[in-house]
Write a protein that holds these residues in place. Structure first.
Motif, PDB file in Angstrom:
ATOM      1  N   ARG A 149       0.790  -1.162   0.082  1.00 40.68           N
ATOM      2  CA  ARG A 149       0.042   0.012   0.106  1.00 40.68           C
ATOM      3  C   ARG A 149       1.065   1.094  -0.073  1.00 40.68           C
ATOM      4  O   ARG A 149       0.484   2.104  -0.604  1.00 40.68           O
ATOM      5  CB  ARG A 149      -0.938  -0.081   1.242  1.00 40.68           C
ATOM      6  N   LEU A 150       2.040   1.208   0.707  1.00 40.50           N
ATOM      7  CA  LEU A 150       2.869   2.480   0.799  1.00 40.50           C
ATOM      8  C   LEU A 150       3.337   2.643  -0.668  1.00 40.50           C
ATOM      9  O   LEU A 150       3.612   3.669  -1.009  1.00 40.50           O
ATOM     10  CB  LEU A 150       3.884   2.150   1.945  1.00 40.50           C
ATOM     11  N   MET A 151       3.807   1.652  -1.214  1.00 43.37           N
ATOM     12  CA  MET A 151       4.309   1.721  -2.402  1.00 43.37           C
ATOM     13  C   MET A 151       3.484   2.251  -3.516  1.00 43.37           C
ATOM     14  O   MET A 151       3.702   2.887  -4.510  1.00 43.37           O
ATOM     15  CB  MET A 151       4.966   0.490  -3.186  1.00 43.37           C
ATOM     16  N   GLU A 152       2.180   1.967  -3.391  1.00 42.03           N
ATOM     17  CA  GLU A 152       1.020   2.232  -4.107  1.00 42.03           C
ATOM     18  C   GLU A 152       1.116   3.886  -4.265  1.00 42.03           C
ATOM     19  O   GLU A 152       1.239   4.656  -5.060  1.00 42.03           O
ATOM     20  CB  GLU A 152      -0.231   1.956  -3.808  1.00 42.03           C
ATOM     21  N   VAL A 153       1.252   4.441  -3.149  1.00 42.67           N
ATOM     22  CA  VAL A 153       1.217   5.669  -2.738  1.00 42.67           C
ATOM     23  C   VAL A 153       2.384   6.560  -3.461  1.00 42.67           C
ATOM     24  O   VAL A 153       2.272   7.592  -3.948  1.00 42.67           O
ATOM     25  CB  VAL A 153       1.059   6.194  -1.163  1.00 42.67           C
ATOM     26  N   CYS A 154       3.743   5.766  -3.137  1.00 42.35           N
ATOM     27  CA  CYS A 154       4.730   6.188  -3.918  1.00 42.35           C
ATOM     28  C   CYS A 154       4.681   6.429  -5.339  1.00 42.35           C
ATOM     29  O   CYS A 154       5.088   7.201  -5.856  1.00 42.35           O
ATOM     30  CB  CYS A 154       6.038   5.306  -3.393  1.00 42.35           C
ATOM     31  N   ARG A 155       4.092   5.314  -5.922  1.00 43.25           N
ATOM     32  CA  ARG A 155       3.878   5.309  -7.341  1.00 43.25           C
ATOM     33  C   ARG A 155       3.279   6.463  -7.921  1.00 43.25           C
ATOM     34  O   ARG A 155       3.134   6.975  -8.927  1.00 43.25           O
ATOM     35  CB  ARG A 155       3.502   4.020  -7.933  1.00 43.25           C
ATOM     36  N   MET A 156       2.066   6.791  -7.028  1.00 40.65           N
ATOM     37  CA  MET A 156       1.109   7.893  -7.513  1.00 40.65           C
ATOM     38  C   MET A 156       1.967   9.166  -7.688  1.00 40.65           C
ATOM     39  O   MET A 156       1.537  10.016  -8.844  1.00 40.65           O
ATOM     40  CB  MET A 156       0.003   8.075  -6.385  1.00 40.65           C
ATOM     41  N   ARG A 157       2.918   9.297  -7.006  1.00 37.55           N
ATOM     42  CA  ARG A 157       3.806  10.678  -7.439  1.00 37.55           C
ATOM     43  C   ARG A 157       5.138  10.367  -7.585  1.00 37.55           C
ATOM     44  O   ARG A 157       6.037  11.386  -7.805  1.00 37.55           O
ATOM     45  CB  ARG A 157       3.740  11.360  -6.107  1.00 37.55           C
ATOM     46  N   ASN A 158       5.419   9.170  -8.156  1.00 35.86           N
ATOM     47  CA  ASN A 158       6.702   8.675  -8.872  1.00 35.86           C
ATOM     48  C   ASN A 158       7.751   9.151  -7.754  1.00 35.86           C
ATOM     49  O   ASN A 158       9.016   9.798  -8.363  1.00 35.86           O
ATOM     50  CB  ASN A 158       7.146   9.354 -10.071  1.00 35.86           C
ATOM     51  N   THR A 159       7.526   8.946  -6.443  1.00 36.30           N
ATOM     52  CA  THR A 159       8.679   9.070  -5.519  1.00 36.30           C
ATOM     53  C   THR A 159       9.806   8.186  -5.593  1.00 36.30           C
ATOM     54  O   THR A 159       9.848   7.237  -5.919  1.00 36.30           O
ATOM     55  CB  THR A 159       7.927   9.010  -4.312  1.00 36.30           C
ATOM     56  N   PRO A 160      10.997   8.893  -5.623  1.00 39.17           N
ATOM     57  CA  PRO A 160      12.006   7.926  -5.904  1.00 39.17           C
ATOM     58  C   PRO A 160      12.417   6.965  -4.628  1.00 39.17           C
ATOM     59  O   PRO A 160      12.083   7.480  -3.501  1.00 39.17           O
ATOM     60  CB  PRO A 160      13.481   8.884  -5.743  1.00 39.17           C
ATOM     61  N   VAL A 161      12.702   5.670  -4.934  1.00 40.54           N
ATOM     62  CA  VAL A 161      12.626   4.746  -3.789  1.00 40.54           C
ATOM     63  C   VAL A 161      14.060   4.226  -3.570  1.00 40.54           C
ATOM     64  O   VAL A 161      14.535   3.514  -4.509  1.00 40.54           O
ATOM     65  CB  VAL A 161      11.530   3.603  -3.933  1.00 40.54           C
ATOM     66  N   ILE A 162      14.502   3.910  -2.327  1.00 43.08           N
ATOM     67  CA  ILE A 162      15.942   3.199  -2.199  1.00 43.08           C
ATOM     68  C   ILE A 162      15.372   1.990  -1.172  1.00 43.08           C
ATOM     69  O   ILE A 162      14.435   2.363  -0.417  1.00 43.08           O
ATOM     70  CB  ILE A 162      16.770   3.939  -1.290  1.00 43.08           C
ATOM     71  N   ILE A 163      15.748   0.841  -1.687  1.00 42.24           N
ATOM     72  CA  ILE A 163      15.095  -0.097  -0.647  1.00 42.24           C
ATOM     73  C   ILE A 163      16.568  -1.062   0.247  1.00 42.24           C
ATOM     74  O   ILE A 163      17.316  -0.872  -0.300  1.00 42.24           O
ATOM     75  CB  ILE A 163      14.655  -1.567  -1.473  1.00 42.24           C
ATOM     76  N   PHE A 164      16.088  -0.784   1.447  1.00 41.21           N
ATOM     77  CA  PHE A 164      17.009  -1.587   2.261  1.00 41.21           C
ATOM     78  C   PHE A 164      16.469  -2.946   2.871  1.00 41.21           C
ATOM     79  O   PHE A 164      15.391  -3.025   3.715  1.00 41.21           O
ATOM     80  CB  PHE A 164      17.066  -0.546   3.597  1.00 41.21           C
ATOM     81  N   ILE A 165      17.002  -4.092   2.551  1.00 41.29           N
ATOM     82  CA  ILE A 165      16.498  -5.441   3.027  1.00 41.29           C
ATOM     83  C   ILE A 165      17.237  -5.629   4.413  1.00 41.29           C
ATOM     84  O   ILE A 165      18.550  -5.753   4.510  1.00 41.29           O
ATOM     85  CB  ILE A 165      16.920  -6.437   1.994  1.00 41.29           C
ATOM     86  N   ASN A 166      16.613  -5.745   5.463  1.00 38.08           N
ATOM     87  CA  ASN A 166      16.818  -5.565   6.766  1.00 38.08           C
ATOM     88  C   ASN A 166      16.985  -7.148   7.373  1.00 38.08           C
ATOM     89  O   ASN A 166      16.338  -8.089   7.066  1.00 38.08           O
ATOM     90  CB  ASN A 166      15.955  -4.716   7.569  1.00 38.08           C
ATOM     91  N   LYS A 167      17.531  -7.011   8.619  1.00 38.79           N
ATOM     92  CA  LYS A 167      17.613  -8.394   9.520  1.00 38.79           C
ATOM     93  C   LYS A 167      18.334  -9.432   8.829  1.00 38.79           C
ATOM     94  O   LYS A 167      18.179 -10.551   8.906  1.00 38.79           O
ATOM     95  CB  LYS A 167      16.381  -8.597   9.922  1.00 38.79           C
ATOM     96  N   MET A 168      19.541  -9.146   8.235  1.00 40.64           N
ATOM     97  CA  MET A 168      20.334 -10.242   7.444  1.00 40.64           C
ATOM     98  C   MET A 168      21.061 -10.964   8.377  1.00 40.64           C
ATOM     99  O   MET A 168      21.590 -12.223   8.275  1.00 40.64           O
ATOM    100  CB  MET A 168      21.417  -9.552   6.321  1.00 40.64           C
ATOM    101  N   ASP A 169      20.962 -10.680   9.590  1.00 38.66           N
ATOM    102  CA  ASP A 169      21.747 -11.511  10.661  1.00 38.66           C
ATOM    103  C   ASP A 169      20.856 -12.710  11.215  1.00 38.66           C
ATOM    104  O   ASP A 169      21.195 -13.476  11.684  1.00 38.66           O
ATOM    105  CB  ASP A 169      21.982 -10.689  11.975  1.00 38.66           C
ATOM    106  N   ARG A 170      19.595 -12.406  10.584  1.00 42.72           N
ATOM    107  CA  ARG A 170      18.532 -13.533  10.978  1.00 42.72           C
ATOM    108  C   ARG A 170      18.348 -14.274   9.709  1.00 42.72           C
ATOM    109  O   ARG A 170      18.561 -13.964   8.620  1.00 42.72           O
ATOM    110  CB  ARG A 170      17.268 -12.975  11.410  1.00 42.72           C
ATOM    111  N   GLU A 171      17.937 -15.731   9.988  1.00 44.74           N
ATOM    112  CA  GLU A 171      17.438 -16.456   8.740  1.00 44.74           C
ATOM    113  C   GLU A 171      16.495 -15.710   7.874  1.00 44.74           C
ATOM    114  O   GLU A 171      15.434 -15.409   8.434  1.00 44.74           O
ATOM    115  CB  GLU A 171      17.049 -17.928   9.270  1.00 44.74           C
ATOM    116  N   GLY A 172      16.523 -15.880   6.539  1.00 42.96           N
ATOM    117  CA  GLY A 172      15.702 -15.462   5.758  1.00 42.96           C
ATOM    118  C   GLY A 172      15.655 -15.925   4.550  1.00 42.96           C
ATOM    119  O   GLY A 172      16.221 -16.744   4.136  1.00 42.96           O
TER     120      GLY A 172
END
Ligand code: G4P
Length: 558
Positions: A149-172
């Protein structure tokens, strides 16, 4: 005589020179101020690590000294009707609504967004006031409901997005799987700029594709910056020494795949909101955070302009302009104080200068505009595009209002979204009708919920995105306005705003569906559709009308 003419000519030339010099000097100073600023928000599904990352960034910028300072700001996930918690949150969140700090000569404004899903509308509005976002993903959970849902809102205004994949110290999950899911579910192209070496128990660190750094993982909540080891290339034997032969081989294979599958990173595509660079790390261990911050400083946009009903306004435009995206009211019930949060779009904002309030068509000045530096509030004399200023307000502002200098115009694009839960407001104390009327109006101006008024009978339908809001409204109406109310559920599927090239089509519809029509805060007609089926019927029967799920009509149906 001739000598006099000569003198005044020299004098005039001299003044022109001084004027031009000062204009140029001011302009340069002003442009520098704009270029210095980056205004953004960190967004995530609750629990992915937004609070932790915010705190680490503030620690980095030296804006706070101790961990835990931001954490206290969070509504506990279990709070459904813990009013003390809500009150505490409202108090603290004024101080933490904007957290500004200086880092490497830049002024960074982080706008806080509530994590709790019942406050999603507040988050959507705040996103209109930022120029870019950092989106956090939990490496075990991937894309979650609120992320979408948050990304939908970002897309409405073409907001630039940086993605941070977190908790790499845990199994994922596998990194490639996660990247595929991001592209599929968030409908954005991605480009990893760092790459994880293992995950969870086997997590060794992150390799920066961007600038050939190796960052070896060490679990530590107290370290401030990363220990970046320069590696000449993947063939550098130092890499084998540091992470072992097996991990080096896997890393090489995976990076080869990355280069084969993903296009080169393009800053231009990122700025258009088409491409999201991806970083991996662990916010809790302050791992990968420095790299993220430095990439952010390098690529994130400086303050951007905004569209208005009188054309596009650029930050470099000389005249001041800005809009209100958030209001906090009645923090101290004894004084009816409100703070309206103003995002400056163009020009220089100055204390005690008169500005046009476009909606009210009146001039207002502000003796005590407030800035927010980390946890401190202070009165400021001037502020620049990208900055957020708190204005003490005695009831002049609604969310979305514009302030301008010289000519009067209004900013576009602070949409209301269709609520998901609807209740009819019932007055439980007829002696306090006036207080109830005033209270519900002020709370909805503040954006706590949306108010739709139905005729006949002036019936008030309150719409929200979460159940918690009704508890908040009931509590605040009683404690701040002395009014008692109850809520009776109304089963509506969506509130739809309507547009048509043919005005009479809407008039006809409004007449035919009178029982399901209400007026919103700006006196627009809204169709309260009871079910999806009834909405589809209306769309079929009235093909000349477009039904919108947000009040920002340009966006259309979503
Ligand atoms: P939110 O604001 O997005 O809701 O998330 P928040 O930062 O509060 O993080 C949610 C939980 O995830 C917290 O644990 C936090 O410590 C943990 N967390 C954040 N980043 C990392 C990370 O990189 N690695 C690991 N292993 N955990 C991380 P909690 O138990 O809910 O809270 P607390 O007791 O730690 O305060």
């Amino acid at each position: 005589m001739a000598a006099n003419i000569g003198k005044s000519y020299t004098f005039a030339l001299h003044s022109i020179f001084i004027d031009t010099y000062f204009t140029l000097f001011n302009k340069m100073g002003y442009t520098k101020e704009i270029e210095k600023r980056k205004t953004f928000a960190i967004i995530s599904h609750p629990d992915a690590g937004k609070t932790t990352l915010t705190e680490k960034l503030l620690l980095f910028g030296g804006a706070i000294q101790t961990a835990g300072a931001v954490k206290n700001n969070k509504i506990k996930k279990t709070a459904t009707s813990d009013f003390m918690e809500i009150e505490k949150q409202r108090g603290i969140s004024v101080a933490t609504s904007v957290m500004a700090f200086e880092y490497l000569g830049k002024k960074i404004n982080i706008l806080d967004t509530p994590g709790h899903k019942d406050f999603a509308e507040d988050t959507y509005r705040t996103l209109t006031a930022v120029d870019s976002v950092i989106l956090i993903i939990d490496c075990a959970n991937g894309v979650e409901a609120q992320t979408k849902r948050l990304m939908e809102v970002c897309r409405m205004r073409n907001t630039p997005v940086i993605i941070f994949i977190n908790k790499m110290d845990r199994e994922g999950r596998d990194a490639f799987d996660l990247l595929d899911e991001l592209e599929d579910l968030l409908k954005i192209n991605v480009r990893p700029l760092s790459w994880p070496i293992g995950i969870g128990a086997t997590f060794k660190g992150v390799y920066s594709i961007h600038n050939n750094h190796l960052n070896l993982f060490s679990a530590s909540k107290t370290k401030i910056s990363d220990d970046l080891i320069e590696i000449e290339s993947l063939e550098d034997p130092e890499l084998n020494n540091l992470i072992g032969d097996a991990a080096t081989d896997t890393l090489k294979e995976e990076l080869e795949l990355v280069e084969g599958v993903y296009d080169e990173f393009s800053k231009e595509e990122y700025l258009k909101g088409n491409l999201a660079p991806v970083f991996f790390g662990s916010a809790l261990n302050n791992f990968g955070v420095q790299e993220l911050l430095e990439a952010f400083l390098e690529i994130a946009p400086t303050p951007l302009g905004r569209d208005t009903d009188a054309g596009f306004v650029e930050p470099e435009d000389k005249d001041f302009s800005g809009f209100i995206f958030k209001i906090h009211a009645n923090l101290d019930p004894k004084h009816r104080d409100r703070i309206a949060f103003l995002r400056i779009v163009s020009g220089k904002f100055e204390r005690n200068k008169f500005y046009e309030h476009s909606r009210l068509d009146k001039k207002i000045k502000f003796p005590n505009p407030t800035s927010f530096m980390a946890q401190d509030k202070s009165v400021i004399d001037e502020a620049f595009p990208g900055d957020v200023v708190g204005l003490y307000d005695s009831g002049n502002f609604k969310i979305g209002d514009s302030l301008t200098e010289g000519t009067s115009f209004a900013f576009k694009g602070i949409p209301s979204f269709s609520p998901e839960i609807f209740m009819e407001l019932e007055n439980k104390d007829p002696m306090k009708s006036k207080q109830l009327e005033k209270g519900i109006k002020q709370l909805t101006d503040e954006g706590v919920a949306q108010l739709f008024v139905q005729q006949p009978g002036n019936r008030k339908i309150v719409g929200t995105v979460g159940q918690l809001q009704f508890d908040v409204i009931k509590y605040r109406l009683q404690h701040e306005y002395g009014a008692k109310c109850d809520f009776a559920p109304r089963r509506f599927f969506k509130a739809c705003w309507m547009t048509s090239d043919d005005k009479s089509a809407i008039e006809k519809f409004v007449k035919a569906k009178a029982a399901y029509i209400a007026m919103d805060k700006d006196d627009n007609h809204v169709f309260l559709a009871e079910t999806q089926f009834l909405l589809q019927m209306a769309q079929q029967d009235y093909p000349d009308i477009t039904f919108h799920f947000t009040s920002d009509f340009k966006v259309g149906m979503n």
